[in-house]
Design a protein around this motif. Structure first.
Motif, short mmCIF file in Angstrom:
data_model
loop_
_atom_site.label_atom_id
_atom_site.label_comp_id
_atom_site.label_asym_id
_atom_site.label_seq_id
_atom_site.Cartn_x
_atom_site.Cartn_y
_atom_site.Cartn_z
N ARG A 113 0.94 -1.22 -0.11
CA ARG A 113 -0.03 0.04 -0.10
C ARG A 113 0.87 1.24 -0.05
O ARG A 113 0.55 2.30 -0.55
N ALA A 131 -7.19 -0.41 -1.40
CA ALA A 131 -6.31 -1.06 -0.49
C ALA A 131 -6.66 -0.47 0.84
O ALA A 131 -6.07 -1.24 1.80
N TYR A 132 -7.16 0.60 1.28
CA TYR A 132 -7.55 1.15 2.69
C TYR A 132 -8.72 0.65 3.16
O TYR A 132 -9.17 0.90 4.21
N GLN A 181 -3.14 7.06 -3.17
CA GLN A 181 -2.76 5.86 -2.33
C GLN A 181 -2.06 6.05 -1.24
O GLN A 181 -1.92 5.22 -0.30
#
Ligand code: ADP
Ligand code: ADP
Length: 237
Positions: A79, A106-107, A162
């Motif tokens: 990440r 991805a969070y 990101q």
């Protein structure tokens, strides 16, 4: 920030992509990797976030071994690493904003993001990222309607959304004209300086490398043949 310890990579066909690489890259550096086609630049970059597995040695990210990491731990390390490709890797039929929001997936571990529903804070983060690379007015445009340079700035914005601490850019300007090349390299340099993002860029042009790098690493046949500040990177070396 990134450390290679005795790293080798042999492809299944026996080609040695990397031979016993030892390197330490500090936080905030702007590294340009140079070398002829086939020198191992792409192999080196793809090893960092484990886009492919290395054969020997270990790679540390922020003092943690990505080589040994598994599952959730691996996802967390990844990440922190944004990836930029020569061909932009955007979802062509999606809007610019949706592409940038994909940097947020991805969070979240809810299904909502799979269906493209992100919290307002994520949308704001994405719009800020687009603003930083001067392309926020294209947020609602389909990404395949943008020029190559604009698409590459969208992919930089995706890495920003990101909240990457490291950006790896594999030949990011190889398919761009000189003016657009300058814009994209300027953007990478700007976010490196303003946000302290550690940046590793593969290039096959030494002149662009000299303009932007704080340190140049030269590869040949899978080995480091030069590693030093820009002013030492003369043509003789
Ligand atoms: P560069 O990015 O500097 O052009 P690469 O890292 O792509 O170099 O390639 C390094 C070497 O590894 C070359 O000899 C190349 O042919 C070989 N190589 C790259 N990818 C593969 C692969 N998937 N299978 C076999 N050999 C590969
Ligand atoms: P608005 O709410 O500004 O009128 P829309 O809801 O029609 O705009 O969304 C337009 C585009 O904006 C969508 O295709 C999508 O790409 C993006 N978008 C807006 N909000 C979100 C969100 N919360 N999550 C994901 N994408 C969003």
């Amino acid at each position: 920030m990134i450390e290679f310890r005795n790293v080798s990579k042999t492809y299944p066909n026996g080609v040695k992509g990397l031979k016993n690489i030892n390197l330490t890259i500090e936080k905030g550096e702007f590294i340009v990797i140079v070398g002829l086609s086939g020198a191992g630049k792409s192999t080196l970059l793809r090893s960092i976030n484990r886009l492919h597995e290395i054969s020997e040695g270990e790679i540390m990210i922020d003092n943690e071994s990505i080589t040994a990491a598994k599952g959730k731990n691996l996802r967390h390390i990844r990440r922190d690493i944004g990836m930029i490709f020569q061909n932009f890797n955007l979802v062509k039929r999606s809007t610019v904003l949706r592409n940038v929001l994909s940097g947020r997936v991805a969070y979240h571990n809810t299904l909502r993001t799979v269906f493209g529903l992100f919290p307002k804070e994520d949308v704001n983060l994405a719009l800020n990222a687009l603003d930083r690379v001067n392309i926020v007015e294209k947020a609602y445009t389909r990404s395949d309607q943008l020029s190559g340079g604009q698409q590459q700035r969208v992919s930089i914005a995706r890495a920003l959304a990101q909240e990457a601490k490291i950006i790896l850019a594999d030949e990011p300007v190889a398919s761009l004209d000189p003016l657009t090349t300058k814009q994209v390299m300027d953007d990478l340099k700007k976010i490196n300086q303003e946000l302290g993002i550690t940046t590793v860029v593969n290039l096959h042009f030494i002149d662009i490398a000299r303009q932007y790098a704080t340190r140049i690493i030269g590869l040949n046949a899978g080995e480091v043949v030069f590693d030093g500040p820009v002013d030492e990177a003369t043509d003789e070396k």
